[in-house]
Write a protein that holds these residues in place. Structure first.
Motif, PDB file in Angstrom:
ATOM      1  N   LYS A  34     -19.447 -64.156  11.527  1.00  0.00           N
ATOM      2  CA  LYS A  34     -20.457 -63.824  10.528  1.00  0.00           C
ATOM      3  C   LYS A  34     -20.630 -64.994   9.573  1.00  0.00           C
ATOM      4  O   LYS A  34     -19.652 -65.565   9.104  1.00  0.00           O
ATOM      5  CB  LYS A  34     -20.026 -62.596   9.706  1.00  0.00           C
ATOM      6  CG  LYS A  34     -20.178 -61.278  10.412  1.00  0.00           C
ATOM      7  CD  LYS A  34     -19.781 -60.119   9.510  1.00  0.00           C
ATOM      8  CE  LYS A  34     -20.705 -59.916   8.330  1.00  0.00           C
ATOM      9  NZ  LYS A  34     -22.045 -59.389   8.717  1.00  0.00           N
ATOM     10  N   VAL A  35     -21.874 -65.322   9.263  1.00  0.00           N
ATOM     11  CA  VAL A  35     -22.180 -66.339   8.272  1.00  0.00           C
ATOM     12  C   VAL A  35     -22.671 -65.603   7.030  1.00  0.00           C
ATOM     13  O   VAL A  35     -23.727 -64.963   7.054  1.00  0.00           O
ATOM     14  CB  VAL A  35     -23.245 -67.316   8.785  1.00  0.00           C
ATOM     15  CG1 VAL A  35     -23.522 -68.396   7.742  1.00  0.00           C
ATOM     16  CG2 VAL A  35     -22.808 -67.943  10.111  1.00  0.00           C
ATOM     17  N   GLU A  36     -21.891 -65.691   5.936  1.00  0.00           N
ATOM     18  CA  GLU A  36     -22.173 -64.883   4.749  1.00  0.00           C
ATOM     19  C   GLU A  36     -22.389 -65.756   3.521  1.00  0.00           C
ATOM     20  O   GLU A  36     -21.839 -66.856   3.418  1.00  0.00           O
ATOM     21  CB  GLU A  36     -21.019 -63.915   4.487  1.00  0.00           C
ATOM     22  CG  GLU A  36     -20.702 -62.998   5.660  1.00  0.00           C
ATOM     23  CD  GLU A  36     -19.655 -61.961   5.296  1.00  0.00           C
ATOM     24  OE1 GLU A  36     -19.959 -61.053   4.505  1.00  0.00           O
ATOM     25  OE2 GLU A  36     -18.520 -62.083   5.797  1.00  0.00           O
ATOM     26  N   ARG A  37     -23.162 -65.231   2.593  1.00  0.00           N
ATOM     27  CA  ARG A  37     -23.446 -66.003   1.383  1.00  0.00           C
ATOM     28  C   ARG A  37     -22.210 -66.036   0.490  1.00  0.00           C
ATOM     29  O   ARG A  37     -21.402 -65.099   0.477  1.00  0.00           O
ATOM     30  CB  ARG A  37     -24.638 -65.438   0.628  1.00  0.00           C
ATOM     31  CG  ARG A  37     -24.465 -64.057   0.064  1.00  0.00           C
ATOM     32  CD  ARG A  37     -25.683 -63.676  -0.782  1.00  0.00           C
ATOM     33  NE  ARG A  37     -25.608 -62.299  -1.215  1.00  0.00           N
ATOM     34  CZ  ARG A  37     -26.129 -61.279  -0.575  1.00  0.00           C
ATOM     35  NH1 ARG A  37     -26.753 -61.492   0.578  1.00  0.00           N
ATOM     36  NH2 ARG A  37     -26.034 -60.051  -1.045  1.00  0.00           N
ATOM     37  N   PRO A  38     -22.051 -67.115  -0.280  1.00  0.00           N
ATOM     38  CA  PRO A  38     -20.858 -67.262  -1.127  1.00  0.00           C
ATOM     39  C   PRO A  38     -20.765 -66.177  -2.187  1.00  0.00           C
ATOM     40  O   PRO A  38     -21.772 -65.653  -2.675  1.00  0.00           O
ATOM     41  CB  PRO A  38     -21.051 -68.643  -1.773  1.00  0.00           C
ATOM     42  CG  PRO A  38     -22.012 -69.356  -0.878  1.00  0.00           C
ATOM     43  CD  PRO A  38     -22.926 -68.302  -0.340  1.00  0.00           C
ATOM     44  N   GLY A  39     -19.554 -65.840  -2.516  1.00  0.00           N
ATOM     45  CA  GLY A  39     -19.306 -64.930  -3.632  1.00  0.00           C
ATOM     46  C   GLY A  39     -19.296 -63.473  -3.256  1.00  0.00           C
ATOM     47  O   GLY A  39     -18.296 -62.781  -3.442  1.00  0.00           O
ATOM     48  N   THR A  40     -20.413 -62.978  -2.710  1.00  0.00           N
ATOM     49  CA  THR A  40     -20.533 -61.544  -2.408  1.00  0.00           C
ATOM     50  C   THR A  40     -20.511 -61.243  -0.926  1.00  0.00           C
ATOM     51  O   THR A  40     -20.099 -60.161  -0.510  1.00  0.00           O
ATOM     52  CB  THR A  40     -21.829 -60.980  -3.006  1.00  0.00           C
ATOM     53  OG1 THR A  40     -22.948 -61.717  -2.485  1.00  0.00           O
ATOM     54  CG2 THR A  40     -21.811 -61.095  -4.522  1.00  0.00           C
ATOM     55  N   GLY A  41     -20.998 -62.185  -0.103  1.00  0.00           N
ATOM     56  CA  GLY A  41     -21.067 -61.927   1.324  1.00  0.00           C
ATOM     57  C   GLY A  41     -22.097 -60.864   1.646  1.00  0.00           C
ATOM     58  O   GLY A  41     -23.048 -60.610   0.888  1.00  0.00           O
ATOM     59  N   LYS A  65     -14.437 -59.153  13.847  1.00  0.00           N
ATOM     60  CA  LYS A  65     -15.252 -60.366  13.711  1.00  0.00           C
ATOM     61  C   LYS A  65     -14.558 -61.371  12.802  1.00  0.00           C
ATOM     62  O   LYS A  65     -13.535 -61.086  12.193  1.00  0.00           O
ATOM     63  CB  LYS A  65     -16.629 -60.014  13.130  1.00  0.00           C
ATOM     64  CG  LYS A  65     -17.399 -58.972  13.927  1.00  0.00           C
ATOM     65  CD  LYS A  65     -18.709 -58.609  13.245  1.00  0.00           C
ATOM     66  CE  LYS A  65     -19.390 -57.441  13.940  1.00  0.00           C
ATOM     67  NZ  LYS A  65     -20.654 -57.047  13.269  1.00  0.00           N
ATOM     68  N   GLN A  66     -15.128 -62.565  12.712  1.00  0.00           N
ATOM     69  CA  GLN A  66     -14.674 -63.588  11.787  1.00  0.00           C
ATOM     70  C   GLN A  66     -15.752 -63.786  10.724  1.00  0.00           C
ATOM     71  O   GLN A  66     -16.897 -63.365  10.903  1.00  0.00           O
ATOM     72  CB  GLN A  66     -14.422 -64.905  12.522  1.00  0.00           C
ATOM     73  CG  GLN A  66     -13.399 -64.799  13.647  1.00  0.00           C
ATOM     74  CD  GLN A  66     -13.300 -66.084  14.430  1.00  0.00           C
ATOM     75  OE1 GLN A  66     -13.197 -67.180  13.870  1.00  0.00           O
ATOM     76  NE2 GLN A  66     -13.331 -65.971  15.751  1.00  0.00           N
ATOM     77  N   SER A  67     -15.389 -64.433   9.641  1.00  0.00           N
ATOM     78  CA  SER A  67     -16.351 -64.651   8.558  1.00  0.00           C
ATOM     79  C   SER A  67     -16.247 -66.069   8.032  1.00  0.00           C
ATOM     80  O   SER A  67     -15.150 -66.586   7.808  1.00  0.00           O
ATOM     81  CB  SER A  67     -16.087 -63.674   7.408  1.00  0.00           C
ATOM     82  OG  SER A  67     -16.811 -64.051   6.235  1.00  0.00           O
ATOM     83  N   ILE A  68     -17.416 -66.699   7.849  1.00  0.00           N
ATOM     84  CA  ILE A  68     -17.466 -67.958   7.120  1.00  0.00           C
ATOM     85  C   ILE A  68     -18.434 -67.785   5.948  1.00  0.00           C
ATOM     86  O   ILE A  68     -19.425 -67.072   6.043  1.00  0.00           O
ATOM     87  CB  ILE A  68     -17.892 -69.151   8.009  1.00  0.00           C
ATOM     88  CG1 ILE A  68     -19.245 -68.906   8.677  1.00  0.00           C
ATOM     89  CG2 ILE A  68     -16.833 -69.448   9.044  1.00  0.00           C
ATOM     90  CD1 ILE A  68     -19.709 -70.096   9.512  1.00  0.00           C
ATOM     91  N   GLU A  69     -18.098 -68.422   4.858  1.00  0.00           N
ATOM     92  CA  GLU A  69     -18.834 -68.302   3.596  1.00  0.00           C
ATOM     93  C   GLU A  69     -19.622 -69.592   3.411  1.00  0.00           C
ATOM     94  O   GLU A  69     -19.046 -70.675   3.337  1.00  0.00           O
ATOM     95  CB  GLU A  69     -17.814 -68.099   2.477  1.00  0.00           C
ATOM     96  CG  GLU A  69     -18.354 -67.716   1.139  1.00  0.00           C
ATOM     97  CD  GLU A  69     -17.226 -67.491   0.145  1.00  0.00           C
ATOM     98  OE1 GLU A  69     -17.490 -66.941  -0.929  1.00  0.00           O
ATOM     99  OE2 GLU A  69     -16.071 -67.874   0.441  1.00  0.00           O
ATOM    100  N   LEU A  70     -20.954 -69.460   3.342  1.00  0.00           N
ATOM    101  CA  LEU A  70     -21.777 -70.663   3.356  1.00  0.00           C
ATOM    102  C   LEU A  70     -23.084 -70.424   2.607  1.00  0.00           C
ATOM    103  O   LEU A  70     -23.726 -69.386   2.791  1.00  0.00           O
ATOM    104  CB  LEU A  70     -22.081 -71.060   4.805  1.00  0.00           C
ATOM    105  CG  LEU A  70     -22.450 -72.515   5.085  1.00  0.00           C
ATOM    106  CD1 LEU A  70     -21.260 -73.426   4.820  1.00  0.00           C
ATOM    107  CD2 LEU A  70     -22.905 -72.653   6.525  1.00  0.00           C
ATOM    108  N   LEU A 361     -13.928 -62.223   3.350  1.00  0.00           N
ATOM    109  CA  LEU A 361     -15.020 -63.168   3.163  1.00  0.00           C
ATOM    110  C   LEU A 361     -14.510 -64.601   3.253  1.00  0.00           C
ATOM    111  O   LEU A 361     -13.624 -65.006   2.508  1.00  0.00           O
ATOM    112  CB  LEU A 361     -15.693 -62.928   1.811  1.00  0.00           C
ATOM    113  CG  LEU A 361     -16.881 -63.835   1.467  1.00  0.00           C
ATOM    114  CD1 LEU A 361     -17.991 -63.686   2.493  1.00  0.00           C
ATOM    115  CD2 LEU A 361     -17.400 -63.518   0.068  1.00  0.00           C
ATOM    116  N   GLY A 362     -15.062 -65.359   4.198  1.00  0.00           N
ATOM    117  CA  GLY A 362     -14.735 -66.772   4.323  1.00  0.00           C
ATOM    118  C   GLY A 362     -13.392 -67.087   4.947  1.00  0.00           C
ATOM    119  O   GLY A 362     -12.947 -68.243   4.904  1.00  0.00           O
ATOM    120  N   THR A 363     -12.754 -66.096   5.562  1.00  0.00           N
ATOM    121  CA  THR A 363     -11.400 -66.327   6.100  1.00  0.00           C
ATOM    122  C   THR A 363     -11.401 -67.258   7.318  1.00  0.00           C
ATOM    123  O   THR A 363     -10.344 -67.711   7.739  1.00  0.00           O
ATOM    124  CB  THR A 363     -10.736 -65.003   6.480  1.00  0.00           C
ATOM    125  OG1 THR A 363     -11.622 -64.236   7.304  1.00  0.00           O
ATOM    126  CG2 THR A 363     -10.393 -64.208   5.233  1.00  0.00           C
TER     127      THR A 363
END
Length: 369
Positions: A34-41, A65-70, A361-363
């Protein structure tokens, strides 16, 4: 081996349709990031109800799933995505049409880096047409496709549906099906493609019976007046003496014969073609004479297509689901394990190693380095 093992899916979607589609793909072995927005995801991370600050809805839909914060608005941050875009098999996104292109991440942009990419866009109205840029939610799609107009209550007003049919049946499922078809096509041709999933238009197949009558016979469906909208005693809901409800669906003649015999319908009313309203009224009066338990006992062992309208709590206590292992997968959250969302993926196609945790988030930001 799980059928989608070694496939990489970059998931830019949020909320329900895209995350449910990628949940099913992850169940089949795909690696989903998952590509998530910073802070809140993903917004669902903050939705109630929650357990120790973790949104239950998010956890249910994003297990394994996995998560990246971007920050996708930052060109430098987008550049860090390039290695993942170059080796991804599938990209799935759920923004309004044109947003990903403005970010430099549209289909043509990604295809320039990865020519055989399968790129799936989910939106309410599709990427073209007068409504393409309009905002909408499930209720809007059901309203504008004629479905809501067929769900009238006793006061003549439309009834709020308790399910998100457009998001799931019009968005998540078509996305998954088309992604799998595109993967099969790529196996044969070596070419990827762009998939435009429009949740609204994907509701029309549910009205197949109405569309056929309208186009072939010029008969438009009536709320409360058709076979599946309350126009027949063979497909209706009846109140019992103790204010429970029986969902009766003895449509075929063999079931109808059993039903009329068990409820004691007078012979002159069994031919429901003569006066459907009179037969429906008579059945309603008969059902109202006994309690729900009495009717369930009377229906026991008879092919009759009748069910008690149960609460969700009652439904989950039915031993049938346990016997089939419907809720056999676990989801770890808040220091305990709860049943995971049931999977539509057949057990023989599931990845038994699929994770039982939703990502923090972002792990997985280290995958960008």
């Amino acid at each position: 081996m799980a059928p989608l093992k070694d496939l990489l899916i970059l998931d830019f979607s949020t909320l329900l349709p895209g995350p449910m589609a990628t949940l099913m793909l992850a169940e089949a072995g795909a690696e989903v990031i998952k590509v998530e927005r910073p802070g809140t995801g993903d917004d669902m991370r903050g939705y109630e109800p929650s357990v120790q600050g973790e949104g239950i809805n998010f956890a249910m839909l994003n297990r394994g799933k996995q998560s990246i914060e971007l920050n996708l608005k930052d060109p430098a941050a987008r550049d860090r995505l390039r290695p993942l875009l170059e080796r991804a098999d599938v990209v799935i996104e759920q923004f309004r049409p044109g947003v990903m292109t403005r970010l430099g991440l549209g289909y043509e942009d990604v295809r320039a880096l990865n020519p055989d990419i399968i790129y799936c866009s989910i939106s309410g109205w599709g990427a073209s047409g007068p409504k393409a840029s309009e905002a909408g939610h499930d209720l809007n799609y059901m309203a504008e496709t004629g479905i809501l107009g067929l769900t009238l209550g006793s006061d003549g007003a439309p009834v709020l549906p308790p399910i998100l049919a457009a998001d799931i049946a019009g968005g998540a499922y078509p996305a998954m099906v088309n992604i799998l078809l595109a993967l099969r096509q790529r196996d044969k041709t070596g070419e990827g493609c762009w998939i435009d999933v429009a949740m609204g238009e994907n509701l029309f197949p549910f009205l197949y019976w109405a569309l056929g009558n309208a186009s072939a016979l010029g008969r438009w469906p009536r709320a409360g007046g058709e076979t599946v909208t309350g126009g027949t005693p063979r497909y209706n809901i009846y109140r019992t003496r103790d204010d429970r409800f029986i969902a009766a669906a003895p449509l075929e003649d063999k079931f109808w014969a059993n039903f009329t015999r068990v409820v004691g319908l007078p012979a002159e009313l069994c031919d429901d073609d003569k006066d459907p309203a009179a037969t429906t009224g008579a059945v309603a009066r008969l059902i109202a004479e006994k309690t729900a338990d009495e009717w369930l006992a009377a229906f026991e062992g008879v092919d009759i297509c009748c069910s008690l309208v149960r609460s969700l709590e009652e439904a989950l206590a039915d031993p049938h689901w346990n016997a089939r292992g419907v809720f056999g997968r676990g989801l770890r959250m808040g220091g305990r394990t709860v049943p995971a969302l049931p999977s539509v993926i057949a057990p023989c196609l599931r990845d038994d190693r699929a994770g039982d945790l939703a990502p923090g988030l972002g792990t997985s930001n280290d995958t960008l380095s």
